[in-house]
Structure formats: C-alpha cells, structure tokens
Design an enzyme around this catalytic site. Structure first.
Site, PDB file in Angstrom:
ATOM      1  NE  ARG A  10       4.997  -0.344   2.900  1.00 19.38           N
ATOM      2  CZ  ARG A  10       5.229  -1.659   2.878  1.00 19.38           C
ATOM      3  NH1 ARG A  10       5.803  -2.227   1.825  1.00 19.38           N
ATOM      4  NH2 ARG A  10       4.865  -2.413   3.904  1.00 19.38           N
ATOM      5  CG  ASP A  11       2.201  -4.428   1.144  1.00 16.34           C
ATOM      6  OD1 ASP A  11       2.681  -4.774   0.060  1.00 16.34           O
ATOM      7  OD2 ASP A  11       1.836  -5.253   2.004  1.00 16.34           O
ATOM      8  CG  HIS A  15       1.264  -7.789   6.349  1.00 13.64           C
ATOM      9  ND1 HIS A  15       1.353  -6.420   6.182  1.00 13.64           N
ATOM     10  CD2 HIS A  15       1.269  -8.305   5.102  1.00 13.64           C
ATOM     11  CE1 HIS A  15       1.422  -6.130   4.890  1.00 13.64           C
ATOM     12  NE2 HIS A  15       1.373  -7.256   4.215  1.00 13.64           N
ATOM     13  CG  HIS A  52      -0.084 -11.280   1.357  1.00 13.33           C
ATOM     14  ND1 HIS A  52       0.941 -11.133   0.451  1.00 13.33           N
ATOM     15  CD2 HIS A  52      -0.073 -10.153   2.101  1.00 13.33           C
ATOM     16  CE1 HIS A  52       1.551  -9.968   0.646  1.00 13.33           C
ATOM     17  NE2 HIS A  52       0.960  -9.352   1.643  1.00 13.33           N
ATOM     18  CB  CYS A 101       0.554 -12.348  -4.525  1.00 13.69           C
ATOM     19  SG  CYS A 101       1.727 -13.301  -3.525  1.00 13.69           S
ATOM     20  CG  ASN A 140      -1.242  -6.469   0.768  1.00 15.44           C
ATOM     21  OD1 ASN A 140      -0.496  -6.996   1.589  1.00 15.44           O
ATOM     22  ND2 ASN A 140      -0.813  -5.593  -0.139  1.00 15.44           N
TER      23      ASN A 140
HETATM   24 MG    MG Z   1       1.608  -7.283   2.027  1.00 18.46          MG
END
Ligand code: MG
Length: 322
Positions: free
Chosen positions: A29-30, A222, A224, A255, A264
């Site tokens: 997804r992300d 979460h 990065h 990003c 991520n």
């Molecule tokens: Mg993310």
C-alpha cells in the site's frame, strides 16, 4: 578469498526489549502508492501471497482512496477479490472516507486504517480540510467500522516534522492521537513522514503519550530512512516498549515529500536487526529478499534496502567493500 554467504547476523539479545515484534508490512500500500511505476493487479496479488509465504502476518494490502488521487492502487476491489486470504494473516486496507469504507466493506475486509495528519498544513494539502475538520470526516468511518468489529488503525502523519511547518510539537501530536483513539481507533501508527525524527525525539513523543495515559500497546511506529535514522529510531521505540513496527518490503515507496530514493524503513533491514537482537518476528529473511528482488524487476529499479543490496552483492560472490 571469496565472499562468505551473508546469511543471518549473530544473535546477541539485549535487555529491555520486547521478546516479540509485530511487523506491519506496508509495501503493497504505502510502498506501491508512492512508486512512479504501476504494477498490474496480477503482480500485486502475487506480491501479497509472497509476503504471506515469507511469514508476514499483517500485510496492508491496498487503499480505497479515489482512483484519481492514487492511480497506482485503482484496482483495490479487483485485488481483494483475487486475494487468497490465509489463516492467521490480516490484510488491512486504507480507507479515506465513508465512500471508501463502503467499497472496502463490499470486499469483506476485517481491518481498516485511516490516514490523519498531525499538522494543519498537511491536513489541508492531503485531506483538503483543516486539522479540526479531519476528525469530522473520520468519525463516521471509524464508528461504523468499529461497530462491525473491524480493527481500526489511525495513522498520524507528520509526527516529527512537516515540510511546511518545520518541527512539530509533541503536545500537538499527542492531542491528535488521543482524539483518534477517542473516535474509536484501536491503534495509532506514529509516522515520521519526511524522515526527520531522531531517537531522543521518538522517546519524547512516546513519553508524551504515556503522560496522556496512552500505553505502548496502543502504539506502532512508522519510520522513514530518508536521513538514515529509521533503525535508530526503531530501537529507541522498542526500548520504550513499542512492539509493532511498520516497514516496507525492499524499502518500496521512496519519500513522497523529498526527492529521495530512500523512504520507508525496509522490512529486510528491520528483520536483520531483530534477528541480531534475538527478537521473534516470524519472517523468513531469505524469502523476503527474494520477493523484493522480484518486485524490483517489476518496478525496474533496484531496492534501496541495505540488506537486499548486501545480499545481492554477497550472491555475486566477488565484490569487496573498499
Ligand atoms: Mg511511509
């Protein structure tokens, strides 16, 4: 001398860490949402299956955002219809509003996530409403999903810094998070959307939630890796008691708010650290690396994961670090 197989790190458990960590896999997804290349629904379905085969047990599958906003995931309904759900595996989906919730419910989802902002600037740009108005938008979504017994995760984005506002105050993030929990979210994912967090800031934010009465059992992180801090921040969060960590297979996603290939936290990099610490997570690293190499072929770009890169170099046999 030939290169030794990369294998796994030596195990050296350290005190004060959880025995087990849940990896919340966000690559499908992300990750794919933020990749310029669009992969077919067949590739996405195989990706989800490979991730489950590698041992991941929470795999965020797709987003029911309007296809015009997120064209990479416009096939959400078709993907979930193709998905062979496995026992013991959760497949959360992102739901932006009630229309998205209706579409998600029609596919039989058991877990949803909403995507909120800790800052007014990002709420206006990403949600097209101000900070306060986001709660009115999410309220019926969360209420309806919770009433059906679905898991409801609340992402809080821009928890550490915002490209328009700079550093974000801990109290502001805690206030947004508490309001999402009050709406009925059962977990918050605290997002460092532009990758500017450092470990002390992470501890300060988790302390802020603790003072507000929110325990680490309701929190995920979460991170990065834009500035190379994702694993340091993760370790700080684990020491503070967090045991659910978001990561993206192969570091998919770049990003979205910086021209950087590194976004991520890569799941492989997280797994390597957890293996070294002797923390249980259930993932087969080699199977995951093979999955990320396979996906990198489909996206026509190499994985930015250090572990994937090291493994690939090790496989080549003769490369040296100089
Ligand atoms: Mg993310």
């Amino acid at each position: 001398m030939t290169a030794r197989d990369v294998g796994l790190p030596a195990r050296h458990p350290a005190p004060g860490l959880p025995q087990r960590v849940t990896i919340w896999e966000v690559g499908a997804r992300d990750g794919l949402q933020n990749e310029p290349a669009v992969v077919s629904v067949e590739v996405k379905a195989e990706f989800l299956d490979r991730l489950a085969s590698a041992g991941l047990r929470v795999i965020e599958a797709t987003s029911f955002a309007h296809p015009a906003w997120v064209p990479q995931l416009a096939d959400a309904t078709e993907l979930l219809e193709r998905l062979t759900r496995r026992d013991g595996v959760r497949y959360p989906v992102l739901v932006p509003n009630e229309r998205g919730l209706d579409r998600a419910l029609a596919t039989g989802v058991t877990d949803i996530a909403i995507f909120a902002s800790a800052t007014d600037s990002f709420a206006r740009r990403n949600l097209n409403r101000d900070l306060e108005a986001q709660f009115a938008m999410f309220s019926p979504v969360v209420r309806r999903a919770a009433a059906r017994g679905l898991g409801v995760r609340g992402y809080v984005s821009m928890c550490f810094g915002d490209p328009w506002e700079g550093a974000v105050a801990v109290d502001q993030v805690v206030d947004v998070g508490c309001r999402l929990l009050d709406l009925g979210c059962d977990q918050l994912s605290l997002g460092d959307t532009i990758g500017v967090a450092t470990p002390g800031h992470v501890v300060a934010l988790l302390d802020g939630f603790a003072h507000a009465g929110v325990g680490t059992d309701a929190l995920a992180v979460h991170f990065h890796d834009t500035y190379g801090q994702a694993l340091s921040n993760t370790l700080a969060a684990l020491r503070a008691g967090v045991s659910c960590v978001d990561a993206s297979a192969g570091g998919l996603g770049g990003c979205p708010y910086a021209e950087s290939a590194t976004g991520n936290l890569a799941t492989e990099d997280l797994v390597w650290m957890l293996d070294g610490l002797g923390i249980d997570h259930g993932v087969n690293l080699d199977a995951l690396i093979q999955t990320s190499l396979w996906m990198a072929d489909h996206l026509n770009r190499p994985s930015p994961s250090r572990v994937v890169m090291a493994h690939s170099a090790g496989s080549a046999g003769q490369k040296r670090c100089e």
